[in-house]
Scaffold this active site. Structure first.
Site, PDB file in Angstrom:
ATOM      1  N   ALA A 175       0.867  -1.194   0.000  1.00 54.46           N
ATOM      2  CA  ALA A 175       0.000   0.000   0.000  1.00 54.46           C
ATOM      3  C   ALA A 175       0.900   1.240   0.000  1.00 54.46           C
ATOM      4  O   ALA A 175       0.762   2.133   0.830  1.00 54.46           O
ATOM      5  CB  ALA A 175      -0.953  -0.006   1.187  1.00 54.46           C
ATOM      6  N   SER A 217      -0.523   4.657   4.890  1.00 53.14           N
ATOM      7  CA  SER A 217      -1.364   3.760   4.085  1.00 53.14           C
ATOM      8  C   SER A 217      -2.798   3.800   4.593  1.00 53.14           C
ATOM      9  O   SER A 217      -3.749   3.601   3.846  1.00 53.14           O
ATOM     10  CB  SER A 217      -0.836   2.333   4.171  1.00 53.14           C
ATOM     11  OG  SER A 217       0.522   2.323   3.826  1.00 53.14           O
ATOM     12  N   HIS A 244       6.707   6.141   1.329  1.00 52.97           N
ATOM     13  CA  HIS A 244       7.583   5.005   1.011  1.00 52.97           C
ATOM     14  C   HIS A 244       8.516   5.362  -0.149  1.00 52.97           C
ATOM     15  O   HIS A 244       9.696   5.004  -0.140  1.00 52.97           O
ATOM     16  CB  HIS A 244       6.760   3.782   0.579  1.00 52.97           C
ATOM     17  CG  HIS A 244       5.844   3.242   1.631  1.00 52.97           C
ATOM     18  ND1 HIS A 244       4.487   3.412   1.589  1.00 52.97           N
ATOM     19  CD2 HIS A 244       6.108   2.534   2.752  1.00 52.97           C
ATOM     20  CE1 HIS A 244       3.937   2.816   2.626  1.00 52.97           C
ATOM     21  NE2 HIS A 244       4.894   2.276   3.361  1.00 52.97           N
ATOM     22  N   GLY A 258      10.796   4.864   7.914  1.00 53.63           N
ATOM     23  CA  GLY A 258      10.163   6.174   8.018  1.00 53.63           C
ATOM     24  C   GLY A 258      10.034   6.592   9.479  1.00 53.63           C
ATOM     25  O   GLY A 258       9.615   5.789  10.324  1.00 53.63           O
ATOM     26  N   GLU A 259      10.370   7.842   9.745  1.00 54.53           N
ATOM     27  CA  GLU A 259      10.226   8.352  11.118  1.00 54.53           C
ATOM     28  C   GLU A 259       8.770   8.522  11.517  1.00 54.53           C
ATOM     29  O   GLU A 259       8.467   8.816  12.657  1.00 54.53           O
ATOM     30  CB  GLU A 259      10.935   9.707  11.250  1.00 54.53           C
ATOM     31  CG  GLU A 259      12.416   9.577  11.456  1.00 54.53           C
ATOM     32  CD  GLU A 259      13.044  10.871  11.912  1.00 54.53           C
ATOM     33  OE1 GLU A 259      12.585  11.945  11.457  1.00 54.53           O
ATOM     34  OE2 GLU A 259      13.981  10.808  12.711  1.00 54.53           O
ATOM     35  N   LYS A 260       7.869   8.341  10.560  1.00 53.72           N
ATOM     36  CA  LYS A 260       6.443   8.404  10.886  1.00 53.72           C
ATOM     37  C   LYS A 260       6.155   7.438  12.040  1.00 53.72           C
ATOM     38  O   LYS A 260       5.441   7.769  12.967  1.00 53.72           O
ATOM     39  CB  LYS A 260       5.641   8.038   9.633  1.00 53.72           C
ATOM     40  CG  LYS A 260       4.293   7.510   9.883  1.00 53.72           C
ATOM     41  CD  LYS A 260       3.245   8.399   9.365  1.00 53.72           C
ATOM     42  CE  LYS A 260       1.878   8.020   9.862  1.00 53.72           C
ATOM     43  NZ  LYS A 260       1.755   6.714  10.448  1.00 53.72           N
TER      44      LYS A 260
END
Ligand code: PAF
Length: 280
Positions: free
Chosen positions: A32, A186, A37, A147-149
């Protein structure tokens, strides 16, 4: 770009590259794929000779079967995006390939993995460590991009890498946001247009809180009260923590880096959104 489904095929292919002295970057994903990404993949492509992107919806990190069931599956579109980004290999194994038998390994890195998401989703980080350690062993990447997310995930993976003596360099990559501040995820595809607009208030309020010169407790209350006052949003937790260990702080001087990590329920379904802000 090659699409590879089995571990043996992946290893054979990467052995050839290693013999040529090629460096290998790994971007683990659950598919997704979105622009967030893509930014990781582009970075890996810029920094390595070969970029492997794994696309594997890992069942062991979902403690809620409904969450796993409704997770978007978009393999064809994912592969198109990866081609455009210059990835070398999409590794998309089956569940049986990754888990030929149940994974009984237990990873435990408190407080990093036991607070926040660890407390809300028991077993989640154990599942993340199970799959990421397997991916590291298949790919043996020089660098791995996260990812720092998912701020807490990176902190847990750093602990695991140190614990297991894994040689890959962990490269944290900044959150990619919509122009209104909503962190790309996503899960955003599960929000209605109206809910997306509402969700943008999460980062707006956290950002405001950074500029007000408040104490840690006041900052906490400002963010929680501000977000809860908006129709369609409900804070599950907002924790202001040491950016390294993720232990709670009570003063800005308690740690060299301090981060606010938040989870908010958005909309009627509701969709659980995660974000964070760096205070120092
Ligand atoms: O961040 C994710 O998408 C997943 O947790 C990861 C790292 C790919 C492991 O399944």
């Amino acid at each position: 770009m090659e699409i590879i489904r089995t571990i043996n095929e992946l290893r054979d292919c990467l052995d050839l590259h290693r013999r040529e002295g090629h460096s290998i970057g790994l971007v683990p994903t659950m598919g997704a794929l979105h622009e967030g990404h893509a930014s990781l993949v582009r970075r890996s492509v810029a920094e390595n000779d070969v970029t492997v992107v794994s696309i594997f919806l890992n069942p062991t990190q979902f403690n809620d079967p409904k969450d796993l069931e409704r997770y978007p599956r978009t393999l064809e579109a994912d592969c198109r995006l990866l081609e455009q980004c210059g990835a070398s290999i999409a590794f998309a194994p089956s569940v049986a390939e990754v888990y030929p038998e149940p994974d009984t390994r237990q990873f435990s890195y408190p407080p990093t993995d036991s607070v926040m998401e660890g407390a809300m989703r028991p077993g989640h980080f154990n599942g993340v460590c199970q799959v990421v350690s397997k991916l590291f062993s298949y790919v043996e990447p020089d660098r791995s991009y996260f990812g720092e997310k998912d701020y807490q995930q990176i902190a847990v993976i750093r602990r695991m890498v140190a614990d297991l003596g894994i040689r890959s360099q962990i490269v944290p990559c900044p959150v990619v946001r919509q122009s209104d501040g909503l962190a790309l995820s996503s899960r955003n595809t599960l929000l209605s247009d109206e809910e997306r607009v509402t969700a943008a208030n999460i980062y707006r309020i956290m950002k405001e809180s950074r500029s007000l010169g408040l104490s840690v407790q006041q900052t906490h209350d400002y963010v929680v009260d501000g977000i809860n006052a908006i129709d369609g949003l409900e804070v599950q937790y907002f924790s202001i923590v040491d950016g390294d260990t993720l232990a709670d702080v009570s003063s800005w001087d308690d740690a060299p880096s301090v981060v606010g990590c938040i989870t908010v329920f958005c909309g009627t379904k509701p969709i659980r959104l995660i974000d964070h802000i760096k205070y120092k």
